[in-house]
Design a protein around this motif. Structure first.
Motif, mmCIF file in Angstrom:
data_model
loop_
_atom_site.group_PDB
_atom_site.id
_atom_site.type_symbol
_atom_site.label_atom_id
_atom_site.label_comp_id
_atom_site.label_asym_id
_atom_site.label_seq_id
_atom_site.Cartn_x
_atom_site.Cartn_y
_atom_site.Cartn_z
ATOM 1 N N LEU A 62 0.794 -1.206 -0.023
ATOM 2 C CA LEU A 62 -0.200 0.010 -0.027
ATOM 3 C C LEU A 62 0.871 1.479 0.037
ATOM 4 O O LEU A 62 0.495 2.189 -0.611
ATOM 5 C CB LEU A 62 -0.760 0.060 1.302
ATOM 6 N N LEU A 63 1.904 1.254 0.554
ATOM 7 C CA LEU A 63 2.794 2.368 0.738
ATOM 8 C C LEU A 63 3.344 2.770 -0.583
ATOM 9 O O LEU A 63 3.757 3.818 -1.032
ATOM 10 C CB LEU A 63 3.974 2.122 1.594
ATOM 11 N N ARG A 64 3.576 1.745 -1.369
ATOM 12 C CA ARG A 64 4.235 1.672 -2.743
ATOM 13 C C ARG A 64 3.247 1.980 -3.808
ATOM 14 O O ARG A 64 3.442 2.639 -5.033
ATOM 15 C CB ARG A 64 5.209 0.508 -3.045
ATOM 16 N N ARG A 65 2.100 1.309 -3.582
ATOM 17 C CA ARG A 65 1.103 1.393 -4.599
ATOM 18 C C ARG A 65 -0.345 1.920 -3.939
ATOM 19 O O ARG A 65 -1.208 1.242 -3.591
ATOM 20 C CB ARG A 65 0.718 0.031 -5.046
ATOM 21 N N THR A 66 -0.323 3.039 -3.387
ATOM 22 C CA THR A 66 -1.248 3.521 -2.739
ATOM 23 C C THR A 66 -2.445 4.066 -3.454
ATOM 24 O O THR A 66 -2.447 4.864 -4.475
ATOM 25 C CB THR A 66 -0.639 4.901 -1.931
ATOM 26 N N PRO A 67 -3.669 3.664 -3.113
ATOM 27 C CA PRO A 67 -5.103 3.960 -3.531
ATOM 28 C C PRO A 67 -5.362 5.303 -3.222
ATOM 29 O O PRO A 67 -4.767 6.085 -2.012
ATOM 30 C CB PRO A 67 -6.038 2.821 -2.720
ATOM 31 N N ARG A 68 -6.015 6.186 -4.015
ATOM 32 C CA ARG A 68 -6.412 7.477 -4.006
ATOM 33 C C ARG A 68 -7.691 7.411 -3.144
ATOM 34 O O ARG A 68 -8.736 7.604 -3.704
ATOM 35 C CB ARG A 68 -6.635 8.294 -4.870
ATOM 36 N N VAL A 69 -7.612 7.127 -1.607
ATOM 37 C CA VAL A 69 -8.879 6.983 -0.898
ATOM 38 C C VAL A 69 -9.604 8.208 -0.917
ATOM 39 O O VAL A 69 -10.948 8.259 -0.729
ATOM 40 C CB VAL A 69 -8.485 6.796 0.553
ATOM 41 N N ASP A 70 -9.094 9.414 -0.825
ATOM 42 C CA ASP A 70 -9.893 10.550 -0.917
ATOM 43 C C ASP A 70 -10.758 10.849 -2.154
ATOM 44 O O ASP A 70 -11.659 11.582 -2.266
ATOM 45 C CB ASP A 70 -8.963 11.721 -0.893
ATOM 46 N N ALA A 71 -10.410 10.120 -3.206
ATOM 47 C CA ALA A 71 -11.182 10.303 -4.329
ATOM 48 C C ALA A 71 -12.449 9.466 -4.115
ATOM 49 O O ALA A 71 -13.536 9.718 -5.088
ATOM 50 C CB ALA A 71 -10.562 9.359 -5.712
ATOM 51 N N LEU A 72 -12.660 8.595 -3.081
ATOM 52 C CA LEU A 72 -13.891 8.025 -2.697
ATOM 53 C C LEU A 72 -14.944 9.098 -2.065
ATOM 54 O O LEU A 72 -16.009 8.669 -2.194
ATOM 55 C CB LEU A 72 -13.634 7.011 -2.043
ATOM 56 N N ALA A 73 -14.416 10.175 -1.712
ATOM 57 C CA ALA A 73 -15.172 11.199 -1.063
ATOM 58 C C ALA A 73 -16.494 11.471 -1.993
ATOM 59 O O ALA A 73 -15.990 11.947 -3.198
ATOM 60 C CB ALA A 73 -14.255 12.311 -0.502
ATOM 61 N N PRO A 74 -17.617 12.012 -1.539
ATOM 62 C CA PRO A 74 -18.584 12.525 -2.376
ATOM 63 C C PRO A 74 -18.116 13.822 -2.894
ATOM 64 O O PRO A 74 -17.577 14.850 -2.106
ATOM 65 C CB PRO A 74 -19.762 12.781 -1.708
ATOM 66 N N GLY A 75 -18.607 14.400 -4.018
ATOM 67 C CA GLY A 75 -18.256 15.859 -4.692
ATOM 68 C C GLY A 75 -18.988 16.762 -3.701
ATOM 69 O O GLY A 75 -19.796 16.381 -2.815
ATOM 70 N N PRO A 76 -18.705 17.906 -3.976
ATOM 71 C CA PRO A 76 -19.456 18.973 -3.273
ATOM 72 C C PRO A 76 -20.899 19.093 -3.704
ATOM 73 O O PRO A 76 -21.466 18.729 -4.737
ATOM 74 C CB PRO A 76 -18.650 20.348 -4.031
ATOM 75 N N GLY A 77 -21.704 19.544 -2.546
ATOM 76 C CA GLY A 77 -23.079 19.131 -2.737
ATOM 77 C C GLY A 77 -23.429 20.588 -3.801
ATOM 78 O O GLY A 77 -23.081 21.605 -3.837
ATOM 79 N N ARG A 78 -24.828 20.258 -4.189
ATOM 80 C CA ARG A 78 -25.222 21.360 -5.042
ATOM 81 C C ARG A 78 -25.984 22.566 -4.118
ATOM 82 O O ARG A 78 -26.917 22.002 -3.519
ATOM 83 C CB ARG A 78 -26.422 20.654 -5.872
ATOM 84 N N PRO A 79 -25.531 23.744 -4.204
ATOM 85 C CA PRO A 79 -25.993 24.859 -3.097
ATOM 86 C C PRO A 79 -27.775 24.889 -3.538
ATOM 87 O O PRO A 79 -27.827 24.879 -4.629
ATOM 88 C CB PRO A 79 -25.412 26.125 -3.481
ATOM 89 N N VAL A 80 -28.332 25.291 -2.382
ATOM 90 C CA VAL A 80 -29.874 25.397 -2.674
ATOM 91 C C VAL A 80 -29.820 27.028 -2.399
ATOM 92 O O VAL A 80 -28.804 27.919 -1.878
ATOM 93 C CB VAL A 80 -30.619 24.590 -1.712
ATOM 94 N N ALA A 81 -30.969 27.500 -2.694
ATOM 95 C CA ALA A 81 -31.337 28.979 -2.440
ATOM 96 C C ALA A 81 -31.201 29.363 -1.051
ATOM 97 O O ALA A 81 -31.232 28.627 -0.021
ATOM 98 C CB ALA A 81 -32.748 29.456 -2.860
ATOM 99 N N ARG A 82 -30.828 30.755 -0.668
ATOM 100 C CA ARG A 82 -30.293 31.011 0.629
ATOM 101 C C ARG A 82 -31.483 30.795 1.695
ATOM 102 O O ARG A 82 -31.416 30.120 2.732
ATOM 103 C CB ARG A 82 -30.190 32.557 0.651
ATOM 104 N N TRP A 83 -32.604 31.198 1.533
ATOM 105 C CA TRP A 83 -33.623 30.793 2.440
ATOM 106 C C TRP A 83 -34.065 29.431 2.688
ATOM 107 O O TRP A 83 -34.627 29.201 3.690
ATOM 108 C CB TRP A 83 -35.092 31.642 1.704
#
Length: 495
Positions: A225-246
């Motif tokens: 794993l130290l030499r062939r490390t997976p990009r575990v942060d790529a599993l994180a969900p993307g930024p959410g879609r903002p909604v209206a302020r109110w």
């Protein structure tokens, strides 16, 4: 009518990992040094580690694994990796100083998480969680990696390995034969040789072999794993879609108003302490403390969930958006901190009247740590940046556990209960005898027959001499104390 020939059905290829997270590996080979170092780590575990004995074997095995994984790599560990390695070993070192089994479990589990972070990394919540389980997905890759490495070793290197093995066997035979002759010829030399030779008694050989193989395989997996490390942060969900302020500001504002009303109305309940319990009908200290704890648990969990959703959905396009996020979420965290402080006060009051236990102390420490997490959330909200937050929360958890180990929880619990006995004459001996060897110095102060009833189980536990790799400072200290004043007959005592 022409019938088209049937097309062959191609088997569907499934991916165990999303694209771009952990690419296929068909070319890398395991260097011989890594394999030999992993075998050495497995041998250390097989000879020194006993799962059921809290002692030096854990830190020896952890150090051997760390050396095998990182010292065989040409690239030096980064500063973050170095701190994580030292921290993971420090958590394992607690097991050679403290004897509490529950504390050992917490330290080993947290050491695994920190060690996984040193190998795999992770800057997001998903990355930290995924990295802790990454080792379980390496067996097939490691087998192929090791097989490719073995196939590339030249025949000359194999002959060299055979020669090394032969020289080691000849040297061992010569030392055994001549050492036995010299020992039989001179008693003084025999005594000196016995002291200089480490004693390793192998009990349950099949279990130890299985443990050694498991540690060896885990070490190879960590090295891979130290030499062939997976990009575990790529599993994180993307930024959410903002909604209206109110749509996000109104629910948060209403929740803040509710929290404000609760704190304002319940100030007498939250911080009433002794006076509130004594002046309220049908209210006991136990009910008072448990009510505060469940408030903490529910409010903390729901508030963290609300904050996580709000951060993903709240727009931060202009100054007004950013100000609203800081004010609404910051106020929510501050009000939650007030409830955390209330729960801490309630639990402290409960402990002062009913005595200290492992569970009560652990709950109190958890409450304090959760309060620190909310402080970190406030800081992240003020900065409108939380990339550092997962690492900070993990670091705060490590510091909390190491601080708890420094306090010596079982000894602290025993000390406070002995003080309570000296002041009130009340003591729960049946509970105190369930504590670990860490509690012996405090329990040794009790008068008879309470002393004997609290220590008779622990005396049997420390009676047998342990091997050098089972060394535990608390157990040795307890053995010395109980040898100076043996435990007598246990008579029934009132709690």
């Amino acid at each position: 009518m022409t019938i088209a020939p049937a097309q062959p059905v191609r088997p569907m290829r499934t991916r165990s990992w999303p694209r771009g997270v952990w690419r296929r590996d068909r070319t890398s080979i395991a260097p011989r040094a890594i394999v030999l170092a992993a075998v050495g780590a497995g041998l250390v575990a097989a000879l020194t580690l006993q799962i059921t004995v809290v002692g030096l074997g854990y830190v020896l095995t952890g150090s051997a694994v760390a050396v095998a994984v990182f010292a065989t790599r040409r690239v030096r560990p980064t500063a973050t990796q170095a701190v994580a390695i030292v921290t993971a070993i420090a958590l394992l070192a607690v097991l050679s100083v403290r004897g509490a089994g529950w504390l050992a479990v917490v330290c080993v589990a947290l050491s695994w998480v920190v060690g996984s972070f040193a190998v795999v990394g992770g800057r997001t919540w998903t990355g930290l969680a995924s990295g802790s389980f990454a080792l379980w997905f390496t067996p097939l890759r490691v087998i192929r990696w090791t097989r490719r490495g073995a196939s590339r070793w030249h025949s000359a290197e194999r002959v060299s390995l055979l020669r090394v093995f032969g020289v080691a066997v000849v040297s061992a035979v010569l030392l055994l034969v001549f050492g036995a002759l010299f020992a039989s010829a001179d008693a003084k030399f025999a005594e000196l040789l016995e002291q200089a030779t480490p004693s390793v008694q192998v009990s349950n050989p099949l279990g130890r072999i299985a443990l050694g193989v498991l540690v060896c395989g885990g070490t190879l997996g960590a090295a891979y794993l130290l030499r062939r490390t997976p990009r575990v942060d790529a599993l994180a969900p993307g930024p959410g879609r903002p909604v209206a302020r109110w749509e996000w500001a109104f629910p948060l504002a209403m929740l803040d108003v509710l929290f404000l009303g609760f704190v304002a109305v319940q100030l007498r309940v939250l911080f009433g302490g002794n006076r509130h319990v004594l002046t309220t009908d049908d209210l006991t200290y136990a009910e008072y403390a448990r009510q505060g704890f469940w408030q903490l648990l529910a409010v903390t969990g729901l508030t963290l969930l609300v904050i996580a959703v709000a951060i993903r959905k709240a727009a931060r396009r202009d100054t007004l958006d950013r100000t609203l996020v800081r004010v609404l979420l910051g106020l929510l965290c501050v009000l939650t901190l007030i409830i955390v402080a209330s729960a801490v006060a309630r639990m402290s009051l409960y402990e002062s009247h009913y005595g200290y236990t492992q569970l009560r102390l652990l709950v109190l420490v958890t409450e304090l740590w959760l309060g620190l997490v909310f402080v970190l959330l406030i800081v992240a909200g003020l900065r409108l940046s939380g990339r550092w937050l997962p690492g900070a929360v993990l670091g705060s958890a490590v510091c909390a556990v190491l601080l708890l180990a420094a306090v010596d929880p079982d000894a602290y619990i025993a000390h406070r209960n002995v003080e309570r006995f000296e002041q009130t004459g009340r003591i729960d001996v049946s509970y105190l005898r369930s504590l670990s060897v860490d509690a012996v110095p405090a329990l040794n102060r009790l008068p008879e027959p309470e002393r004997s009833c609290a220590l008779y189980r622990l005396q049997r536990e420390v009676a047998e001499e342990a091997e050098w790799y089972e060394y535990n400072a608390a157990r040795n200290r307890a053995r010395d104390l109980l040898s100076e004043g043996p435990v007598g007959k246990c008579e029934r005592v009132a709690s």
